[in-house]
Design a protein around this motif. Structure first.
Motif, PDB file in Angstrom:
ATOM      1  N   ALA A 124       0.604  -1.350   0.020  1.00  0.00           N
ATOM      2  CA  ALA A 124      -0.067  -0.194  -0.421  1.00  0.00           C
ATOM      3  C   ALA A 124       0.498   1.045   0.483  1.00  0.00           C
ATOM      4  O   ALA A 124       0.597   2.425  -0.803  1.00  0.00           O
ATOM      5  CB  ALA A 124      -1.025   0.201   1.043  1.00  0.00           C
ATOM      6  N   PHE A 125       1.901   1.329   0.702  1.00  0.00           N
ATOM      7  CA  PHE A 125       2.748   2.910   0.914  1.00  0.00           C
ATOM      8  C   PHE A 125       3.336   2.689  -0.326  1.00  0.00           C
ATOM      9  O   PHE A 125       3.738   4.069  -0.387  1.00  0.00           O
ATOM     10  CB  PHE A 125       3.291   2.477   2.212  1.00  0.00           C
ATOM     11  N   GLU A 126       4.311   1.705  -1.343  1.00  0.00           N
ATOM     12  CA  GLU A 126       4.919   2.027  -2.372  1.00  0.00           C
ATOM     13  C   GLU A 126       3.899   2.406  -3.149  1.00  0.00           C
ATOM     14  O   GLU A 126       4.237   3.263  -4.162  1.00  0.00           O
ATOM     15  CB  GLU A 126       5.568   0.182  -2.283  1.00  0.00           C
ATOM     16  N   LEU A 127       2.854   1.361  -3.234  1.00  0.00           N
ATOM     17  CA  LEU A 127       1.870   2.755  -4.717  1.00  0.00           C
ATOM     18  C   LEU A 127       1.630   3.635  -4.439  1.00  0.00           C
ATOM     19  O   LEU A 127       1.573   4.333  -5.473  1.00  0.00           O
ATOM     20  CB  LEU A 127       0.918   1.414  -4.552  1.00  0.00           C
ATOM     21  N   LEU A 128       1.283   3.840  -3.184  1.00  0.00           N
ATOM     22  CA  LEU A 128       0.857   5.233  -2.790  1.00  0.00           C
ATOM     23  C   LEU A 128       2.249   5.862  -2.780  1.00  0.00           C
ATOM     24  O   LEU A 128       2.176   7.084  -3.502  1.00  0.00           O
ATOM     25  CB  LEU A 128       0.696   5.627  -1.219  1.00  0.00           C
ATOM     26  N   GLY A 129       3.631   5.903  -2.656  1.00  0.00           N
ATOM     27  CA  GLY A 129       4.689   7.156  -3.287  1.00  0.00           C
ATOM     28  C   GLY A 129       4.797   6.793  -4.381  1.00  0.00           C
ATOM     29  O   GLY A 129       5.185   8.082  -5.053  1.00  0.00           O
ATOM     30  N   ILE A 130       4.537   5.674  -5.200  1.00  0.00           N
ATOM     31  CA  ILE A 130       4.570   5.514  -6.927  1.00  0.00           C
ATOM     32  C   ILE A 130       4.228   6.163  -7.204  1.00  0.00           C
ATOM     33  O   ILE A 130       3.921   7.767  -8.068  1.00  0.00           O
ATOM     34  CB  ILE A 130       5.056   4.674  -7.484  1.00  0.00           C
ATOM     35  N   ALA A 131       2.666   6.290  -6.766  1.00  0.00           N
ATOM     36  CA  ALA A 131       1.772   7.112  -7.199  1.00  0.00           C
ATOM     37  C   ALA A 131       2.293   8.632  -7.211  1.00  0.00           C
ATOM     38  O   ALA A 131       1.233   9.158  -8.439  1.00  0.00           O
ATOM     39  CB  ALA A 131       0.402   6.524  -6.705  1.00  0.00           C
ATOM     40  N   TRP A 132       2.038   9.096  -6.000  1.00  0.00           N
ATOM     41  CA  TRP A 132       1.870  10.411  -5.648  1.00  0.00           C
ATOM     42  C   TRP A 132       3.753  11.058  -6.592  1.00  0.00           C
ATOM     43  O   TRP A 132       3.180  12.527  -7.230  1.00  0.00           O
ATOM     44  CB  TRP A 132       2.410  10.094  -4.247  1.00  0.00           C
ATOM     45  N   PHE A 133       4.251  10.739  -6.705  1.00  0.00           N
ATOM     46  CA  PHE A 133       5.438  10.689  -7.923  1.00  0.00           C
ATOM     47  C   PHE A 133       4.998  10.685  -8.769  1.00  0.00           C
ATOM     48  O   PHE A 133       5.362  12.273  -9.105  1.00  0.00           O
ATOM     49  CB  PHE A 133       6.338   9.599  -7.127  1.00  0.00           C
ATOM     50  N   TYR A 134       4.355   9.798  -8.800  1.00  0.00           N
ATOM     51  CA  TYR A 134       3.837  10.460 -10.823  1.00  0.00           C
ATOM     52  C   TYR A 134       3.308  11.348 -10.983  1.00  0.00           C
ATOM     53  O   TYR A 134       2.816  11.919 -12.209  1.00  0.00           O
ATOM     54  CB  TYR A 134       3.850   8.870 -11.180  1.00  0.00           C
ATOM     55  N   PHE A 135       1.961  11.110 -10.706  1.00  0.00           N
ATOM     56  CA  PHE A 135       1.311  12.405 -10.841  1.00  0.00           C
ATOM     57  C   PHE A 135       1.388  13.707 -10.529  1.00  0.00           C
ATOM     58  O   PHE A 135       0.955  14.827 -11.274  1.00  0.00           O
ATOM     59  CB  PHE A 135       0.323  12.344  -9.062  1.00  0.00           C
ATOM     60  N   THR A 136       2.494  14.160  -8.987  1.00  0.00           N
ATOM     61  CA  THR A 136       2.777  15.259  -9.083  1.00  0.00           C
ATOM     62  C   THR A 136       4.006  15.432 -10.576  1.00  0.00           C
ATOM     63  O   THR A 136       3.942  16.552 -10.918  1.00  0.00           O
ATOM     64  CB  THR A 136       4.158  15.303  -8.009  1.00  0.00           C
ATOM     65  N   TRP A 137       4.703  14.488 -10.951  1.00  0.00           N
ATOM     66  CA  TRP A 137       5.536  14.752 -12.298  1.00  0.00           C
ATOM     67  C   TRP A 137       4.330  15.431 -13.514  1.00  0.00           C
ATOM     68  O   TRP A 137       4.758  16.121 -14.531  1.00  0.00           O
ATOM     69  CB  TRP A 137       6.794  13.368 -12.177  1.00  0.00           C
ATOM     70  N   ARG A 138       4.314  14.244 -13.450  1.00  0.00           N
ATOM     71  CA  ARG A 138       3.176  14.722 -14.724  1.00  0.00           C
ATOM     72  C   ARG A 138       1.906  16.237 -14.684  1.00  0.00           C
ATOM     73  O   ARG A 138       2.172  16.479 -15.793  1.00  0.00           O
ATOM     74  CB  ARG A 138       1.897  12.948 -14.690  1.00  0.00           C
ATOM     75  N   ALA A 139       1.715  16.523 -13.444  1.00  0.00           N
ATOM     76  CA  ALA A 139       1.010  18.141 -13.074  1.00  0.00           C
ATOM     77  C   ALA A 139       1.973  18.632 -13.778  1.00  0.00           C
ATOM     78  O   ALA A 139       1.759  20.050 -14.464  1.00  0.00           O
ATOM     79  CB  ALA A 139       0.552  17.421 -12.163  1.00  0.00           C
ATOM     80  N   ILE A 140       3.221  19.334 -13.205  1.00  0.00           N
ATOM     81  CA  ILE A 140       4.356  19.413 -13.763  1.00  0.00           C
ATOM     82  C   ILE A 140       4.561  19.948 -15.141  1.00  0.00           C
ATOM     83  O   ILE A 140       4.780  21.277 -15.854  1.00  0.00           O
ATOM     84  CB  ILE A 140       5.675  19.661 -13.167  1.00  0.00           C
ATOM     85  N   ASP A 141       4.103  18.805 -15.862  1.00  0.00           N
ATOM     86  CA  ASP A 141       5.181  18.588 -17.203  1.00  0.00           C
ATOM     87  C   ASP A 141       4.109  18.500 -17.882  1.00  0.00           C
ATOM     88  O   ASP A 141       4.680  19.382 -18.996  1.00  0.00           O
ATOM     89  CB  ASP A 141       5.634  16.588 -17.842  1.00  0.00           C
ATOM     90  N   LEU A 142       2.624  18.455 -17.270  1.00  0.00           N
ATOM     91  CA  LEU A 142       1.126  19.526 -18.782  1.00  0.00           C
ATOM     92  C   LEU A 142       1.470  20.734 -18.302  1.00  0.00           C
ATOM     93  O   LEU A 142       1.347  21.610 -18.841  1.00  0.00           O
ATOM     94  CB  LEU A 142       0.176  18.562 -17.680  1.00  0.00           C
ATOM     95  N   ALA A 143       1.765  20.647 -17.143  1.00  0.00           N
ATOM     96  CA  ALA A 143       2.118  22.844 -17.384  1.00  0.00           C
ATOM     97  C   ALA A 143       2.494  23.439 -17.897  1.00  0.00           C
ATOM     98  O   ALA A 143       2.611  24.581 -18.561  1.00  0.00           O
ATOM     99  CB  ALA A 143       2.302  23.128 -15.523  1.00  0.00           C
ATOM    100  N   ILE A 144       4.008  22.832 -18.156  1.00  0.00           N
ATOM    101  CA  ILE A 144       5.271  23.085 -19.018  1.00  0.00           C
ATOM    102  C   ILE A 144       4.172  23.389 -20.081  1.00  0.00           C
ATOM    103  O   ILE A 144       4.844  23.888 -21.099  1.00  0.00           O
ATOM    104  CB  ILE A 144       6.696  21.849 -19.221  1.00  0.00           C
ATOM    105  N   LYS A 145       4.216  22.573 -20.941  1.00  0.00           N
ATOM    106  CA  LYS A 145       3.692  21.750 -22.045  1.00  0.00           C
ATOM    107  C   LYS A 145       1.569  22.543 -22.388  1.00  0.00           C
ATOM    108  O   LYS A 145       1.268  22.820 -23.291  1.00  0.00           O
ATOM    109  CB  LYS A 145       2.593  20.642 -22.594  1.00  0.00           C
ATOM    110  N   LYS A 146       1.448  23.798 -21.584  1.00  0.00           N
ATOM    111  CA  LYS A 146       0.166  24.349 -21.040  1.00  0.00           C
ATOM    112  C   LYS A 146      -1.343  23.706 -21.662  1.00  0.00           C
ATOM    113  O   LYS A 146      -1.388  24.348 -22.019  1.00  0.00           O
ATOM    114  CB  LYS A 146       0.245  25.626 -22.494  1.00  0.00           C
ATOM    115  N   ARG A 147      -0.715  22.239 -21.285  1.00  0.00           N
ATOM    116  CA  ARG A 147      -2.366  22.139 -21.025  1.00  0.00           C
ATOM    117  C   ARG A 147      -3.297  21.921 -19.818  1.00  0.00           C
ATOM    118  O   ARG A 147      -2.464  20.748 -18.782  1.00  0.00           O
ATOM    119  CB  ARG A 147      -1.496  20.175 -22.135  1.00  0.00           C
ATOM    120  N   PHE A 148      -3.414  22.970 -19.705  1.00  0.00           N
ATOM    121  CA  PHE A 148      -3.454  23.505 -18.341  1.00  0.00           C
ATOM    122  C   PHE A 148      -4.466  22.768 -17.616  1.00  0.00           C
ATOM    123  O   PHE A 148      -5.345  22.197 -16.529  1.00  0.00           O
ATOM    124  CB  PHE A 148      -4.165  25.024 -17.921  1.00  0.00           C
ATOM    125  N   ASP A 149      -5.476  22.366 -18.169  1.00  0.00           N
ATOM    126  CA  ASP A 149      -7.089  21.482 -17.611  1.00  0.00           C
ATOM    127  C   ASP A 149      -6.159  19.699 -17.187  1.00  0.00           C
ATOM    128  O   ASP A 149      -6.961  19.469 -15.812  1.00  0.00           O
ATOM    129  CB  ASP A 149      -8.001  21.087 -18.888  1.00  0.00           C
TER     130      ASP A 149
END
Length: 212
Positions: A124-149
């Motif tokens: 559970a904690f490993e999935l939480l940590g990996i998902a937390w990292f991925y969602f956060t990284w994906r959010a900043i990646d999309l902001a850089i690409k100006k895909r704001f929604d």
């Protein structure tokens, strides 16, 4: 008019709940100010401290940086801040992202390997940590690409997992009060309850917004 007033009251209520929860988290974090090896939660992690030289350092890295993500993440959903002070919005966003990607998520993944409750909790904690990292990284990646929604959706997912620090403790107090379970059993339960319902709730919000 009445609908707007009702919405404002509801938003104010959730703001107070969140602010109070953050204060509680700050109080818990403050207990570790002396970097003691028997402070609070570490009292039941003495085996790890004695056998794993790195545990204390990774644990305190997680404690010191995860607390930054809560208030920083909450401000990212303030439309006034976004439109009135976009530079400040971005600066706080970078603080949120850096605290998670560089420190909080990696350290959480590492200490999750020796989580209380055995394999069920560890998964559970490993999935939480990996998902937390991925969602956060994906959010900043999309902001850089100006895909704001899409950026906002992934920030919602990331923040839902950030709030697991709060909901995990809420579930622990509630379940202990109601059922008095075995101490190790409780970790197996809250390891999942702390973040899965949060993520499901956010997915519901995202889907509902798409359907409008």
């Amino acid at each position: 008019m009445f609908k707007k007033a009702k919405l404002s009251i509801l938003n104010g209520f959730w703001l107070l709940i969140f602010a109070y929860s953050c204060l509680l988290m700050a109080e818990i974090t403050y207990r570790y100010r002396g970097f003691g090896l028997d402070a609070n939660f570490l009292m039941i992690k003495q085996t790890e401290i004695e056998e794993l030289w790195w545990y204390r350092y990774v644990f305190y890295t997680h404690v010191a940086t995860a607390i930054l993500a809560l208030p920083a993440g909450f401000t990212q959903f303030n439309s006034y801040l976004l439109h009135k002070y976009p530079k400040l919005h971005r600066s706080i966003g970078y603080l949120y992202v850096a605290s998670i990607l560089v420190f909080a998520a990696p350290s959480g993944i590492v200490i999750g390997l020796v989580a209380n409750g055995g394999l069920i909790s560890i998964i559970a904690f490993e999935l939480l940590g990996i998902a937390w990292f991925y969602f956060t990284w994906r959010a900043i990646d999309l902001a850089i690409k100006k895909r704001f929604d899409e950026h906002r959706n992934f920030m919602l997912r990331s923040f839902a997992l950030t709030c697991s620090a709060l909901t995990l403790r809420f579930w622990k107090v509630t379940l202990v009060f109601l059922f008095h379970p075995n101490p190790m059993d409780i970790y197996q339960i809250i390891a999942w309850l702390g973040w899965v319902p949060n993520l499901l709730f956010v997915e519901y919000i995202i889907k509902k917004k798409r359907d409008l």
